[in-house]
Design a protein around this motif. Structure first.
Motif, PDB file in Angstrom:
ATOM      1  N   GLY A  90      50.482  25.774 -69.098  1.00  0.00           N
ATOM      2  CA  GLY A  90      50.550  26.306 -67.874  1.00  0.00           C
ATOM      3  C   GLY A  90      50.691  27.856 -67.834  1.00  0.00           C
ATOM      4  N   THR A  91      51.676  28.388 -66.317  1.00  0.00           N
ATOM      5  CA  THR A  91      52.011  30.056 -66.696  1.00  0.00           C
ATOM      6  C   THR A  91      53.417  29.851 -67.206  1.00  0.00           C
ATOM      7  OG1 THR A  91      52.507  29.452 -64.572  1.00  0.00           O
ATOM      8  CG2 THR A  91      50.545  30.213 -64.815  1.00  0.00           C
ATOM      9  N   THR A  92      53.117  31.527 -67.390  1.00  0.00           N
ATOM     10  CA  THR A  92      54.655  32.073 -68.239  1.00  0.00           C
ATOM     11  C   THR A  92      55.066  32.115 -67.242  1.00  0.00           C
ATOM     12  OG1 THR A  92      53.063  32.504 -70.200  1.00  0.00           O
ATOM     13  CG2 THR A  92      55.551  33.842 -69.234  1.00  0.00           C
ATOM     14  N   VAL A 116      56.841  34.193 -54.763  1.00  0.00           N
ATOM     15  CA  VAL A 116      57.440  34.800 -55.849  1.00  0.00           C
ATOM     16  C   VAL A 116      55.478  34.764 -56.526  1.00  0.00           C
ATOM     17  CG1 VAL A 116      59.344  34.066 -56.213  1.00  0.00           C
ATOM     18  CG2 VAL A 116      57.583  32.386 -56.870  1.00  0.00           C
ATOM     19  N   PRO A 117      55.278  35.726 -57.790  1.00  0.00           N
ATOM     20  CA  PRO A 117      53.741  35.366 -58.391  1.00  0.00           C
ATOM     21  C   PRO A 117      54.317  34.516 -59.525  1.00  0.00           C
ATOM     22  CG  PRO A 117      55.782  37.218 -59.452  1.00  0.00           C
ATOM     23  CD  PRO A 117      56.431  36.660 -58.282  1.00  0.00           C
ATOM     24  N   VAL A 118      52.966  33.718 -59.661  1.00  0.00           N
ATOM     25  CA  VAL A 118      52.692  32.815 -60.688  1.00  0.00           C
ATOM     26  C   VAL A 118      52.844  32.595 -61.778  1.00  0.00           C
ATOM     27  CG1 VAL A 118      50.607  31.161 -61.076  1.00  0.00           C
ATOM     28  CG2 VAL A 118      50.532  31.949 -58.622  1.00  0.00           C
ATOM     29  N   SER A 119      52.524  33.969 -62.227  1.00  0.00           N
ATOM     30  CA  SER A 119      53.595  34.666 -64.025  1.00  0.00           C
ATOM     31  C   SER A 119      54.160  35.768 -63.638  1.00  0.00           C
ATOM     32  CB  SER A 119      51.956  35.145 -64.051  1.00  0.00           C
ATOM     33  OG  SER A 119      52.404  35.568 -65.668  1.00  0.00           O
ATOM     34  N   GLN A 120      55.677  35.042 -64.918  1.00  0.00           N
ATOM     35  CA  GLN A 120      56.072  36.215 -64.606  1.00  0.00           C
ATOM     36  C   GLN A 120      56.775  37.063 -65.655  1.00  0.00           C
ATOM     37  OE1 GLN A 120      58.671  32.969 -62.670  1.00  0.00           O
ATOM     38  NE2 GLN A 120      57.700  32.705 -61.577  1.00  0.00           N
ATOM     39  N   THR A 121      56.719  38.523 -66.150  1.00  0.00           N
ATOM     40  CA  THR A 121      56.996  38.339 -67.232  1.00  0.00           C
ATOM     41  C   THR A 121      58.046  39.459 -67.464  1.00  0.00           C
ATOM     42  OG1 THR A 121      54.541  39.961 -67.542  1.00  0.00           O
ATOM     43  CG2 THR A 121      54.653  37.868 -67.724  1.00  0.00           C
ATOM     44  N   GLY A 136      55.065  40.505 -61.845  1.00  0.00           N
ATOM     45  CA  GLY A 136      53.821  39.696 -61.568  1.00  0.00           C
ATOM     46  C   GLY A 136      52.955  39.684 -61.870  1.00  0.00           C
ATOM     47  N   ALA A 137      51.833  38.792 -61.784  1.00  0.00           N
ATOM     48  CA  ALA A 137      50.758  38.392 -61.639  1.00  0.00           C
ATOM     49  C   ALA A 137      50.481  37.014 -60.803  1.00  0.00           C
ATOM     50  CB  ALA A 137      50.032  39.078 -62.775  1.00  0.00           C
ATOM     51  N   PRO A 138      49.005  37.318 -60.438  1.00  0.00           N
ATOM     52  CA  PRO A 138      48.998  35.942 -59.949  1.00  0.00           C
ATOM     53  C   PRO A 138      48.125  34.881 -61.218  1.00  0.00           C
ATOM     54  CG  PRO A 138      47.558  37.836 -59.090  1.00  0.00           C
ATOM     55  CD  PRO A 138      48.160  38.158 -60.086  1.00  0.00           C
ATOM     56  N   THR A 139      48.215  35.141 -62.490  1.00  0.00           N
ATOM     57  CA  THR A 139      47.648  34.390 -63.649  1.00  0.00           C
ATOM     58  C   THR A 139      47.853  35.479 -65.091  1.00  0.00           C
ATOM     59  OG1 THR A 139      45.115  35.266 -64.342  1.00  0.00           O
ATOM     60  CG2 THR A 139      45.561  33.873 -62.485  1.00  0.00           C
ATOM     61  N   ASP A 140      48.025  34.578 -66.320  1.00  0.00           N
ATOM     62  CA  ASP A 140      48.577  34.941 -67.387  1.00  0.00           C
ATOM     63  C   ASP A 140      47.873  36.045 -67.644  1.00  0.00           C
ATOM     64  OD1 ASP A 140      50.988  33.396 -66.635  1.00  0.00           O
ATOM     65  OD2 ASP A 140      50.485  31.900 -68.105  1.00  0.00           O
ATOM     66  N   THR A 141      46.591  36.039 -67.407  1.00  0.00           N
ATOM     67  CA  THR A 141      45.438  36.744 -67.906  1.00  0.00           C
ATOM     68  C   THR A 141      44.775  38.193 -66.532  1.00  0.00           C
ATOM     69  OG1 THR A 141      43.275  35.394 -66.794  1.00  0.00           O
ATOM     70  CG2 THR A 141      44.762  34.220 -69.242  1.00  0.00           C
ATOM     71  N   SER A 142      45.544  38.054 -65.667  1.00  0.00           N
ATOM     72  CA  SER A 142      45.595  39.086 -65.014  1.00  0.00           C
ATOM     73  C   SER A 142      46.269  40.223 -64.625  1.00  0.00           C
ATOM     74  CB  SER A 142      44.831  38.284 -63.328  1.00  0.00           C
ATOM     75  OG  SER A 142      46.819  37.857 -63.225  1.00  0.00           O
ATOM     76  N   ARG A 143      46.169  41.856 -64.696  1.00  0.00           N
ATOM     77  CA  ARG A 143      46.443  42.140 -64.774  1.00  0.00           C
ATOM     78  C   ARG A 143      47.562  42.314 -64.001  1.00  0.00           C
ATOM     79  NH1 ARG A 143      43.762  48.128 -64.884  1.00  0.00           N
ATOM     80  NH2 ARG A 143      43.339  47.334 -62.593  1.00  0.00           N
ATOM     81  N   PRO A 144      49.106  43.036 -63.843  1.00  0.00           N
ATOM     82  CA  PRO A 144      50.183  42.437 -63.420  1.00  0.00           C
ATOM     83  C   PRO A 144      50.710  43.980 -63.416  1.00  0.00           C
ATOM     84  CG  PRO A 144      50.489  43.698 -66.027  1.00  0.00           C
ATOM     85  CD  PRO A 144      49.293  42.757 -65.508  1.00  0.00           C
ATOM     86  N   THR A 145      51.482  43.288 -61.964  1.00  0.00           N
ATOM     87  CA  THR A 145      51.814  44.521 -61.006  1.00  0.00           C
ATOM     88  C   THR A 145      53.843  45.157 -61.081  1.00  0.00           C
ATOM     89  OG1 THR A 145      52.818  43.275 -59.132  1.00  0.00           O
ATOM     90  CG2 THR A 145      50.253  44.220 -59.423  1.00  0.00           C
ATOM     91  N   ALA A 146      54.172  45.726 -60.846  1.00  0.00           N
ATOM     92  CA  ALA A 146      55.923  45.558 -61.150  1.00  0.00           C
ATOM     93  C   ALA A 146      56.824  45.176 -60.050  1.00  0.00           C
ATOM     94  CB  ALA A 146      56.547  46.888 -61.144  1.00  0.00           C
TER      95      ALA A 146
END
Length: 371
Positions: A90-92, A116-121, A136-146
């Motif tokens: 699952g995602t983070t 909310v974004p799927v991945s949250q770190t 936040g990002a659409p997946t755990d492997t995609s480049r995030p945004t603030a």
């Protein structure tokens, strides 16, 4: 510039005076987040520091089904937020832990009724405004945004123009942020970029060059100093041929080959120098390796992680004394320490105690006797 003069000059830095105006894993845990060998023999973290006993470690989470990572703490010291990833997959996502003296089960931070974004770190808490910045990002492997949200997890929104901005960190008043920029506009890539809460860039690179101006710097994992932006400590790496490997032509960024740097600005020019005076900027010295710094609330200390003694451990740098004190045993693989609001405790992520799996928990450590 002499080192003493350089540190003194940091206190004069202001963003207006300075022109106003990639890590190993894309979106989840750092590539080395489980380094450090086997889990220790218990919650008491002793040994590994000569004849001294290291401070006790007090676990807040130790669930074998999850890896918990990158904590942040609220301004009243009563809530910790952190990344949680299930062992089953699952995602983070960001979770919160309340009532730290008698903690209850962690719950999701972000209000699920909002987009909310799927991945949250990579959470960071602004104590003045009670807001959280995170990736936040659409997946755990995609480049995030603030992203920004209120401290209770409501009002989440994406900050435009922050593609590839890792580790967003607040200024003191919550009006601006600084981030490790691994996006398309980073020069060099990565560097630390300052922007306001609407995404308007204030300064693309507040690392600059080495203090002599001779070498450019990669930079990331920033923490804002007590004199506010653009004063930061960060994980930096001079752009030097052969810095990362014996291949003389290799100048690629590698987050395991960083020192902790402190920046300064004079006459609109940014420069940075290693926090520890003995660190060479022309050849990497593993005795000074460090990353993920966090400044203490009183501005007198910087805590950081380093693998200089094998596995990752937490160290405390005293600015007045220019000394480094080891906080955790390298066997714990401790990382991403943050100060409590009163500066007497750290919250960290580390391996579970003996008998547990090679996953991670969140813990606190009292450092009163080390200050």
């Amino acid at each position: 510039m002499k080192r003493r003069d350089f540190l003194a000059a940091m206190g004069l830095s202001t963003l207006a005076a300075c022109g106003g105006g990639v890590e190993s894993s894309v979106n989840g845990a750092d590539a080395t987040n489980t380094s450090g060998g086997a889990a220790p023999g218990g919650n008491s973290n002793s040994g590994g520091n000569g004849t001294k006993t290291l401070p006790a470690v007090h676990y807040l989470t130790s669930d074998a089904g999850y890896t918990d990572y990158r904590p942040a703490i609220s301004g009243d010291g009563n809530v910790v937020i952190f990344e949680r990833t299930a062992v089953s997959g699952g995602t983070t996502q960001l979770f919160k832990l309340e009532n730290l003296s008698t903690p209850t089960s962690p719950t999701l931070l972000l209000d699920a009724s909002q987009p909310v974004p799927v991945s949250q770190t990579r959470p960071a808490w602004c104590w003045k405004t009670n807001e959280i910045a995170f990736n936040g990002a659409p997946t755990d492997t995609s480049r995030p945004t603030a992203w920004i949200a209120r401290g209770d997890g409501s009002g989440a929104r994406r900050i435009d123009g922050t593609d590839g901005f890792f580790y967003p960190q607040w200024d003191i008043d919550g009006k601006q942020l600084v981030s490790e920029n691994s996006g398309p506009g980073a020069k060099p890539l990565p560097c630390n970029t300052c922007f306001d809460r609407t995404g308007v860039l204030q300064a693309t690179n507040i690392d600059g060059t080495t203090a002599t101006g001779a070498l450019s710097l990669y930079g990331g994992m920033p923490t804002v100093g007590p004199n506010d932006l653009p004063q930061i400590a960060f994980a930096g790496q001079p752009i030097v041929e052969g810095w990362v490997s014996t291949n003389a032509s290799n100048v690629a960024y590698n987050q395991d080959y960083n020192y902790i740097f402190l920046n300064s600005c004079q006459n609109g020019i940014y420069t940075s120098a290693p926090m520890e005076a003995g660190a060479s900027v022309t050849r990497f010295d593993p005795a000074y390796q460090g990353r993920a710094p966090a400044w203490s609330p009183d501005g007198q200390s910087i805590v950081f992680e380093s693998n200089r003694k094998g596995g990752y451990a937490i160290y405390l740098y005293s600015i007045p004394k220019a000394t480094v004190t080891q906080i955790t045993d390298p066997a714990l693989g401790a990382q991403h320490a943050k100060f409590s609001p009163d500066g007497t405790r750290l919250v960290v992520t580390l391996l579970h105690p003996a008998g547990g799996p090679a996953t991670r928990g969140i813990a606190w450590i009292d450092i009163t006797t080390l200050l």
